[in-house]
Design a protein around this motif. Sequence first.
Motif, mmCIF file in Angstrom:
data_model
loop_
_atom_site.group_PDB
_atom_site.id
_atom_site.type_symbol
_atom_site.label_atom_id
_atom_site.label_comp_id
_atom_site.label_asym_id
_atom_site.label_seq_id
_atom_site.Cartn_x
_atom_site.Cartn_y
_atom_site.Cartn_z
ATOM 1 N N LEU A 1 71.657 4.426 68.181
ATOM 2 C CA LEU A 1 72.523 5.081 69.976
ATOM 3 C C LEU A 1 72.391 6.583 70.257
ATOM 4 O O LEU A 1 71.880 6.867 69.281
ATOM 5 C CB LEU A 1 74.275 5.128 68.539
ATOM 6 N N GLU A 2 72.229 7.079 71.258
ATOM 7 C CA GLU A 2 72.567 8.201 71.723
ATOM 8 C C GLU A 2 72.979 9.533 72.579
ATOM 9 O O GLU A 2 73.285 7.704 73.531
ATOM 10 C CB GLU A 2 70.496 8.123 72.228
ATOM 11 N N PRO A 3 73.719 10.051 72.691
ATOM 12 C CA PRO A 3 74.039 10.904 74.244
ATOM 13 C C PRO A 3 73.313 9.623 75.552
ATOM 14 O O PRO A 3 71.908 9.809 75.418
ATOM 15 C CB PRO A 3 74.157 12.051 73.637
ATOM 16 N N GLY A 4 74.160 9.520 76.219
ATOM 17 C CA GLY A 4 73.173 9.247 77.838
ATOM 18 C C GLY A 4 72.942 7.908 77.313
ATOM 19 O O GLY A 4 72.878 7.649 78.912
ATOM 20 N N ARG A 5 73.026 7.581 76.776
ATOM 21 C CA ARG A 5 73.123 5.756 76.574
ATOM 22 C C ARG A 5 74.261 4.642 76.947
ATOM 23 O O ARG A 5 75.269 5.385 75.898
ATOM 24 C CB ARG A 5 71.514 5.418 75.514
ATOM 25 N N GLU A 6 74.472 3.957 77.550
ATOM 26 C CA GLU A 6 75.433 2.604 76.876
ATOM 27 C C GLU A 6 75.514 2.089 75.508
ATOM 28 O O GLU A 6 73.897 1.206 75.062
ATOM 29 C CB GLU A 6 75.158 1.739 78.167
#
Length: 307
Positions: free
Chosen positions: A5-10
Amino acid sequence: MDVELEPGREAVVRVPVATLWASPDAVRPVDRPALAGDPDVPAWVAGLDHDQQVGDCVLSQLLLGEQVLVTELRADGWAHVVAVEQPAAKLDPRGYPGWLPTAQLAPLLPQRQRSPLFVIDALVADLHATPGGPPALPGVVLGTRLHRAGPLFDGWLPCHVPGHTEPLWVSETDVVPLPAERPEAKEVLAVADRLRGLVYIWGGLSSLGIDCSGLVHLAWRRFGVTLPRDADDQAEATTPLALGEELPGDLYFFARPGRRIHHVGIVTAEPQGDQRRMLHACYRQRRLVEEQLPADRLATLVGAHRV
């Protein structure tokens, strides 16, 4: 290669029902069952008292496989997300924003999104590790979309499920193909009517507990139609009718003088003079009921709309 999980990804919801919170600090001790990596939403709902059912700490809920845009990850296990499948124009043009426990999310694996879609038609269904075996993921709810992972076997359908490397199996009696054609309003009403008597939960969006706009959103979602999450946005996204022209399956909207729309119900009968009937998740009764509109409710009726 592992995907994180990463910020900016769905990402996608990996639990049957995930609750979207106003902030990590807004949750109450009574909300503990809903916060686990494998939340027990029925236990959470059962533990809420009359006042706690309408706590404004709950914004909405998301169903298994629902996509979100991750915008922030905190070290204490919370993720800020935008629920991209729940339009909320006044809050964020991308979707409904709020907070989820990070453990209730899984990375989006696009290759699994290309298989045929089915939708849960039972009020609640279990997913199994093997056909007819013990439940591996219980409590999957009406309106949940599942991606088929192979051919039907002995009355069981394999499906890709976020957070599971191997397919899980659902009984063919609990699912239907996602319709290719737009449903008639009376078909949507029939699905909503199956929830009659369900407990009212502010922000609820499932067959375990629901609010007024959640009922409308979920009933149409069951047929693959995406409506906004909140009642005022639903009014903006639908076509106004002259009062007296409404038919079963249309929508009634309500607002107090000078205020924005705060309530929605589904028309259940053609009007007879000043008498009107609707199915709605009723804040006052804390239940989903079908009833004739009382005088005080009629006084706040501001329009009928068609999806």
